[in-house]
Structures are given as C-alpha cells and as structure tokens.
Design an enzyme around this catalytic site. Structure first.
Site, short mmCIF file in Angstrom:
data_model
loop_
_atom_site.label_atom_id
_atom_site.label_comp_id
_atom_site.label_asym_id
_atom_site.label_seq_id
_atom_site.Cartn_x
_atom_site.Cartn_y
_atom_site.Cartn_z
N ASP A 188 0.85 -1.02 0.20
CA ASP A 188 0.11 0.16 0.07
C ASP A 188 0.77 1.19 -0.02
O ASP A 188 1.74 1.36 0.76
CB ASP A 188 -0.92 -0.16 1.22
CG ASP A 188 -2.27 1.00 1.08
OD1 ASP A 188 -2.33 1.47 -0.16
OD2 ASP A 188 -2.86 1.34 1.94
N HIS A 247 -3.98 13.81 1.17
CA HIS A 247 -4.23 12.83 2.27
C HIS A 247 -3.00 13.10 3.27
O HIS A 247 -2.90 12.93 4.37
CB HIS A 247 -4.41 11.39 1.72
CG HIS A 247 -4.21 10.13 2.78
ND1 HIS A 247 -5.60 10.16 3.67
CD2 HIS A 247 -3.52 9.48 3.27
CE1 HIS A 247 -5.22 9.39 4.27
NE2 HIS A 247 -4.18 8.76 4.29
N GLU A 283 -10.51 3.70 4.13
CA GLU A 283 -9.36 4.37 3.09
C GLU A 283 -10.26 3.91 1.83
O GLU A 283 -9.77 2.87 1.31
CB GLU A 283 -8.37 4.00 3.40
CG GLU A 283 -7.83 4.59 4.80
CD GLU A 283 -6.30 4.74 5.08
OE1 GLU A 283 -5.71 3.85 4.26
OE2 GLU A 283 -5.87 5.57 5.75
N GLU A 322 -9.31 3.83 -1.99
CA GLU A 322 -8.28 3.91 -2.84
C GLU A 322 -8.41 2.93 -4.10
O GLU A 322 -9.30 2.37 -4.59
CB GLU A 322 -7.04 2.86 -1.98
CG GLU A 322 -7.14 3.34 -0.57
CD GLU A 322 -5.78 2.82 0.25
OE1 GLU A 322 -4.80 1.95 -0.57
OE2 GLU A 322 -5.59 2.87 1.27
N ASP A 331 -8.95 0.07 2.21
CA ASP A 331 -7.94 -0.23 3.43
C ASP A 331 -8.58 0.14 4.59
O ASP A 331 -8.29 1.02 5.22
CB ASP A 331 -6.80 0.59 3.08
CG ASP A 331 -5.65 0.24 4.06
OD1 ASP A 331 -5.58 -0.76 4.60
OD2 ASP A 331 -5.02 1.15 4.12
N ARG A 349 -8.03 3.39 13.71
CA ARG A 349 -7.25 4.51 14.07
C ARG A 349 -6.62 4.50 15.14
O ARG A 349 -5.45 5.18 15.59
CB ARG A 349 -7.97 5.76 13.78
CG ARG A 349 -8.55 6.03 12.45
CD ARG A 349 -7.47 6.08 11.42
NE ARG A 349 -7.95 6.26 9.83
CZ ARG A 349 -7.19 6.18 8.89
NH1 ARG A 349 -5.85 5.73 8.70
NH2 ARG A 349 -7.79 6.51 7.53
N GLN A 394 -3.90 1.94 15.49
CA GLN A 394 -2.70 2.67 14.46
C GLN A 394 -2.05 3.57 15.49
O GLN A 394 -0.71 3.62 15.28
CB GLN A 394 -3.42 3.26 13.33
CG GLN A 394 -2.45 3.88 12.30
CD GLN A 394 -3.02 4.54 11.06
OE1 GLN A 394 -4.41 4.32 10.96
NE2 GLN A 394 -2.50 5.03 10.14
N LYS A 401 -4.28 -2.49 10.34
CA LYS A 401 -4.58 -2.54 8.84
C LYS A 401 -4.92 -3.89 8.32
O LYS A 401 -5.46 -4.23 7.39
CB LYS A 401 -3.67 -1.62 8.13
CG LYS A 401 -3.99 -0.02 8.14
CD LYS A 401 -2.98 0.78 7.55
CE LYS A 401 -3.10 2.28 7.58
NZ LYS A 401 -4.26 2.82 6.80
N THR A 446 -9.02 -6.15 4.12
CA THR A 446 -8.99 -5.22 3.02
C THR A 446 -9.85 -5.82 2.05
O THR A 446 -9.82 -6.86 1.39
CB THR A 446 -7.22 -5.04 2.36
OG1 THR A 446 -6.37 -4.71 3.52
CG2 THR A 446 -7.22 -3.87 1.36
N GLU A 506 -9.92 12.24 7.83
CA GLU A 506 -9.96 13.35 7.20
C GLU A 506 -11.30 14.08 7.44
O GLU A 506 -11.25 15.50 7.74
CB GLU A 506 -9.34 13.51 5.84
CG GLU A 506 -7.89 12.95 5.82
CD GLU A 506 -7.53 12.77 4.23
OE1 GLU A 506 -7.34 13.88 3.58
OE2 GLU A 506 -7.75 11.50 3.83
CA CA Z 1 -4.07 2.90 2.75
#
Ligand code: CA
Length: 436
Positions: A134, A141, A206, A208, A240, A244, A247, A260, A264, A381
């Site tokens: 990834d 971002h 996420e 992507e 993904d 948080r 993380q 993560k 996925t 975000e």
């Molecule tokens: Ca990602």
C-alpha cells in the site's frame, strides 16, 4: 487507442448500452461461478448486467484463441496476467468482436450458454495475490493526516522525493460483499497510563485505487520506468479498513501493522489498463519549488500520459438508514488526477532495489483525497480525527464507523465524447467485534 475503444461500438447484450460501468468499451475481467452451482470458478467478462464465461466461449466457439485462450481456462487471472501486454490486447480484441452486434455468439442457442446473469453469480478475489503493498500517493491525504499529528510540519521531507509505501497483508484481502469484523487490539488513550486490549472505537475506511501486476520482474532486476506499464495489468477498488486507535498506539517506529491487516476489501472486476486508455492524462503537475523526480522516476511519456482521470466515490449506509429506506449517502468524491505519483512510478520504485513483483501481486495508491473537504477519502480526514462528526440523513452522527455500517466505493471514468466506464462496486459491512 484501437477498435475496442470506438464510442460507436454496440453490443448484442442489450443491457451493455448505456450501462454506467460495463459497456462494450470496458470489458473488465473477474472470477465467478453460478451461485450454488458447485461449478469450479472461472474467468468472466462483465458486460452490462451479464457475465460472459470465457471457458464456455472457448468450448463452444474456440475463442479466445492462442496462449491467452488457454490461460482463460484457469480459475484465477494469474496466468493471463503473467502473459504480458500483447496477449492481453489480443484477448480484449477477441472478446470485443465476440460481444459486438452481429457476432455469431449472439445467435440463440449460443448466447444463453455463454452468458450468466450477474445477479445469479458469485464473485471471487480475481487473482491469487501473493503480495500486497500500500502506497501513500495522495499529497492531500498525506498533508491532512500529517497536519493532525504534526501541525507545524505536516509533510515529512522525504514525501516529494520517494513514493512512500509499506508492505500490507495478502491473506486478509477479501472480495466486495464480505463482512468485516471490527478488530480488537491495544488501545491507549492519551491520558491513560497504560493500554488496554479492546474493540477498536475508531474504525475507518480508506478509498483507494488498486493495481494488479502483470509479468513482473526477476529478483535483483529493477523495472525501468519506460517499461513499467508493461507490468500494469489493470485496476480495482480497494478499501483499506483502518483502526485509527490501534494505529495511533502501534505505528511508531515501524508503521502500520495490526491497525490495517485485519481486512482489506477489493472489488471483483479488474479494469485493464488498455480499457483506461481514453482516460489517460498527464502526471500530477508539481507545485513551484517542489523537486523534480529523480531520473529513475522520470520519463517524458510518464509526464505526458502517466496519470489517470478516474473519479472515486464513497457512500455510507447505516443499519438505521437501511431500515428506514434511506439511500446511501455520498461522503466524498475525489479524482486520481491529484495523485502525486503515477502507477508506473509506484511500480518502478517498488522494484528499484531489485525487489521482485510477481503476476497477481496487488499494490494500492493509498487514500485518494483531493484538495477540497468533499474530496477527503477517509473519515479520519472528513471528521478531522472525530472532532467534527458528520450528520447523516435521519439525524445520526458519525465520527468513525459503527457496527452495521456499510461502506460502498464506486469509481468511473467519464469525459465528453467518450463512453463512460466504471469499476463496479466495493462493499463491506462492519460486524461487531468478537466477544471477549
Ligand atoms: Ca491505506
């Protein structure tokens, strides 16, 4: 571009005309079987609301032909991906001719043996993915996330020199529609003395773009940028999922790990690079004062047509919204035009130390966010780390995902004078964490 991109091309499969994702100009590949049939999975092409079985067309009509025709009898796309660009192109030409109006495949007695309604099909992860990487290619971002954690110094000094990435986990890649269990992990509140092991309270998505690798390279032999596109087979959607709070506690010093790799989700249809040809654009225009890419990451061809004009949308549907018949809410819309690095640059950089990529490997761009608030590709975000919760139709609010929430990614390419194509959908619903 070639005959397969002709906007005037019409298919005998009626639902293909005007289909938002799968007109005859697209022809994405996937792995499917008729639901509850017990048949082995096989390679299919999405056309309108139908799937063309390539094993069946080969058995009945002898098409697709040649080595790629043989590869189409496999139960994953790896063999097709391994063959390389001229074979992919031959396959696309064969399938396009087969599905075009007037083809002998349209005759009664043939058409019903080679088509399966998409509604009756079960779809699978399209390749045996041995490695997944990834990247972090959206500068918007990276800047947003960086400014939450380091307000004075949002973008680290390496960002504009090097396509940042990390090795992901292939075993937990799942196909669209698979439920995703809320992970548990070590969480530490800022004011707490020590962490606890508990269900994540800050689950995020996420949005992507993923890219499947074609033939790949031998260990020790980097792929130069001028031949990188020979190794880009096609693209899919990638969610993904990211916890948080896990993380935040675990990411230093080695980066993402258990936050993560619990799941996925990818979309089942692979849209080939050749199908995307009408939507190629110049690489990202760097701001005044930004460094030029180093020579190994720079060619004039990559600069003039290395980018991709693809719109990526995120929708959210909560359990309550579904119970009240409320449509999914669009949370964001971003374009891959804003990616700081092209797919070719990511692939070349990945191999630049001699690391070998293999057919069917997957890499993803990282969250695709744009410069505006409505183009932010994750809740971190959009809600600014939970501080600005979203209000949903029906009055619910969200800082992060709740159990029962369904996240739906969609993507399409659309330009005047060209036939719109899409990637289909990438869906996943959050299930409660396992009981302790
Ligand atoms: Ca990602």
């Amino acid at each position: 571009m070639n005959q397969t991109h002709d906007p005037a091309l019409v298919s005998w499969v009626e639902s293909a005309q005007g289909h938002p994702d799968f007109p005859i100009q697209n022809l994405p590949l996937g792995i499917f079987r008729r639901r509850n049939s017990g048949d082995p999975p096989g390679i299919g092409v999405a056309i309108g609301d139908q799937i063309l079985s390539l094993a069946a067309t080969r058995a009945i009509l002898g098409i697709p032909r040649g080595p790629v025709g043989q590869a189409c009898e496999e139960q994953s796309l790896n063999h097709v991906m391994a063959l390389g660009r001229s074979h992919w192109s031959a396959l696309r030409a064969d399938v396009s001719a087969l599905l075009a109006s007037g083809s002998r495949a349209s005759r009664p007695g043939t058409a019903d043996r080679i088509l399966v309604p998409m509604q009756e099909a079960e779809l699978f992860v399209p390749a045996r993915i041995r490695d997944y990487t990834d990247f972090y290619a959206s500068v918007h971002h990276a800047t947003n996330v960086g400014s939450m954690f380091r307000p004075d110094n949002p973008l680290l000094p390496n960002y504009k020199w090097i396509p940042i990435g990390y090795h992901g986990r292939a075993s937990s890649l799942v196909v669209s529609g698979t439920t995703v269990r809320r992970p548990k992990g070590q969480l530490k509140a800022p004011e707490a003395d020590q962490p606890v092991y508990a269900a994540s309270g800050a689950l995020d998505y996420e949005a992507e773009l993923g890219c499947f690798v074609g033939p790949g390279n031998h260990l020790g032999e980097p792929v130069p940028l001028q031949s990188a596109e020979e190794h880009l087979f096609g693209v899919c959607l990638v969610n993904d999922w990211s916890a948080r709070d896990i993380q935040t506690w675990e990411y230093q010093p080695l980066g993402p790990f258990l936050a993560k790799n619990f799941a996925t989700t990818i979309s089942p249809w692979v849209v080939t690079l050749e199908a995307l040809e009408p939507f190629r654009v110049p690489a990202f225009k760097r701001a005044e004062g930004d460094p030029e890419p180093l020579p190994y990451l720079q060619t004039s061809d990559n600069q003039t047509r290395g980018g991709l004009d693809l719109q990526l949308e995120v929708y959210l549907s909560t359990a309550r919204m579904r119970a009240h018949g409320i449509d999914p809410l669009r949370l964001s819309r971003a374009t891959t035009v804003h990616l700081y690095w092209t797919l070719a640059q990511m692939l070349t950089h990945h191999t630049s130390n001699g690391c070998n990529l293999q057919p069917g490997d997957l890499f993803a761009t990282g969250t695709v966010s744009g410069p505006t608030k409505d183009s932010r590709g994750c809740l971190l975000e959009l809600t600014w780390r939970g501080r600005e919760p979203l209000t949903l139709p029906g009055g619910e609010t969200r800082s992060f995902l709740e159990d029962g929430d369904e996240v739906i990614l969609r993507a399409s390419c659309e330009q005047p004078g060209k036939v719109r194509i899409g990637l289909g959908e990438c869906r996943g619903t959050v299930m409660p964490a396992v009981a302790s």
